[in-house]
Design an enzyme around this catalytic site. Structure first.
Site, mmCIF file in Angstrom:
data_model
loop_
_atom_site.group_PDB
_atom_site.id
_atom_site.type_symbol
_atom_site.label_atom_id
_atom_site.label_comp_id
_atom_site.label_asym_id
_atom_site.label_seq_id
_atom_site.Cartn_x
_atom_site.Cartn_y
_atom_site.Cartn_z
ATOM 1 N N HIS A 25 0.829 -1.207 0.000
ATOM 2 C CA HIS A 25 0.000 0.000 0.000
ATOM 3 C C HIS A 25 0.868 1.264 0.000
ATOM 4 O O HIS A 25 2.039 1.258 0.408
ATOM 5 C CB HIS A 25 -0.925 0.001 1.212
ATOM 6 C CG HIS A 25 -0.189 0.069 2.530
ATOM 7 N ND1 HIS A 25 0.381 1.232 3.011
ATOM 8 C CD2 HIS A 25 0.065 -0.889 3.442
ATOM 9 C CE1 HIS A 25 0.955 0.986 4.172
ATOM 10 N NE2 HIS A 25 0.785 -0.293 4.461
ATOM 11 N N GLU A 94 -1.917 -6.924 8.088
ATOM 12 C CA GLU A 94 -0.531 -6.817 8.529
ATOM 13 C C GLU A 94 -0.304 -7.587 9.826
ATOM 14 O O GLU A 94 -1.252 -7.974 10.529
ATOM 15 C CB GLU A 94 -0.181 -5.329 8.700
ATOM 16 C CG GLU A 94 1.238 -5.012 9.144
ATOM 17 C CD GLU A 94 2.332 -5.518 8.201
ATOM 18 O OE1 GLU A 94 2.435 -6.760 8.028
ATOM 19 O OE2 GLU A 94 3.086 -4.685 7.664
#
Length: 218
Positions: A25, A94
């Site tokens: 990202h 994550e």
């Protein structure tokens, strides 16, 4: 983290021809400051949005049979700005940093008095329970098992996070999860994995708008 997703109905293929494209990202306020950003759901910065669009231009010529994204907004927004129509996969979140969420490596080392790293020393409990590197690798292994059959039919894109994608790469390369500590990955970058003479290989790594001057801290 949930890992009760169903496995594929066929085994992993031998030497699929598709590519596995990894998009980290774009920049967030915390990644810019080097803070560990696990499950905290924060947006991209304007620069992060620009890098996400740039990542989309880099992958425009790939023929994707499957695109998956982390459910966190920084990944979903990156996929959107990159022009990718992605399915959400909760396994792509994550690393859960537990009590080290939102803290920099420098701050944690100053507190502990030694050269701490998540890969070497692990994390502690906090508002979330935290994960070991092996637990993150187990999630990554299920993702790899899912995407390998799709790589027979075309390329696959994963839009996710720095540490998770590094650990997933170690799993893909059939290396120990802690090998991921040796490969840095910058926000907004694109990497490509594939098979070369039946062996999993890195085709391109950490490719982006500009060459990094220092290793990524988050």
């Amino acid at each position: 983290m949930p890992t009760n997703d169903p496995l594929p109905d066929r085994p992993a293929p031998d030497n699929p021809s598709g590519k596995l494209v990894l998009l980290r990202h774009g920049e967030t306020p915390w990644s810019k400051e080097g803070k560990h950003t696990g499950l905290t759901d924060i947006p991209l910065t304007p620069r992060g949005e620009d890098r996400a669009r740039g990542a989309g231009a880099l992958v425009a010529d790939y023929d994707f049979s499957l695109v998956l994204t982390s459910p966190l907004q920084r990944a979903r927004r990156t996929a959107e700005l990159a022009g990718l129509h992605a399915q959400v996969d909760p396994l792509l979140v994550e690393w859960d940093y537990g009590g080290y969420e939102g803290r920099t490596t420098r701050d944690i080392r100053a507190e502990l008095g030694y050269n701490w790293s998540a890969f070497t020393h692990g994390v502690i409990r906090g508002d979330t329970p935290g994960e070991t590197v092996e637990e993150v690798a187990a999630r990554a292994s299920r993702v790899v098992t899912r995407v390998l059959p799709a790589m027979v039919d075309g390329d696959v894109a994963l839009v996710a996070h720095g540490h998770f994608l590094r650990i997933l790469t170690a799993v893909f390369l059939r290396q120990a999860p802690r090998f991921a500590a040796q490969i840095s990955l910058d926000a907004g970058s694109v990497s490509v994995l594939s098979f070369d003479r039946e062996q999993p290989a890195i085709l391109s790594w950490n490719y982006g708008h500009e060459l990094p001057l220092v290793p990524s801290e988050s």
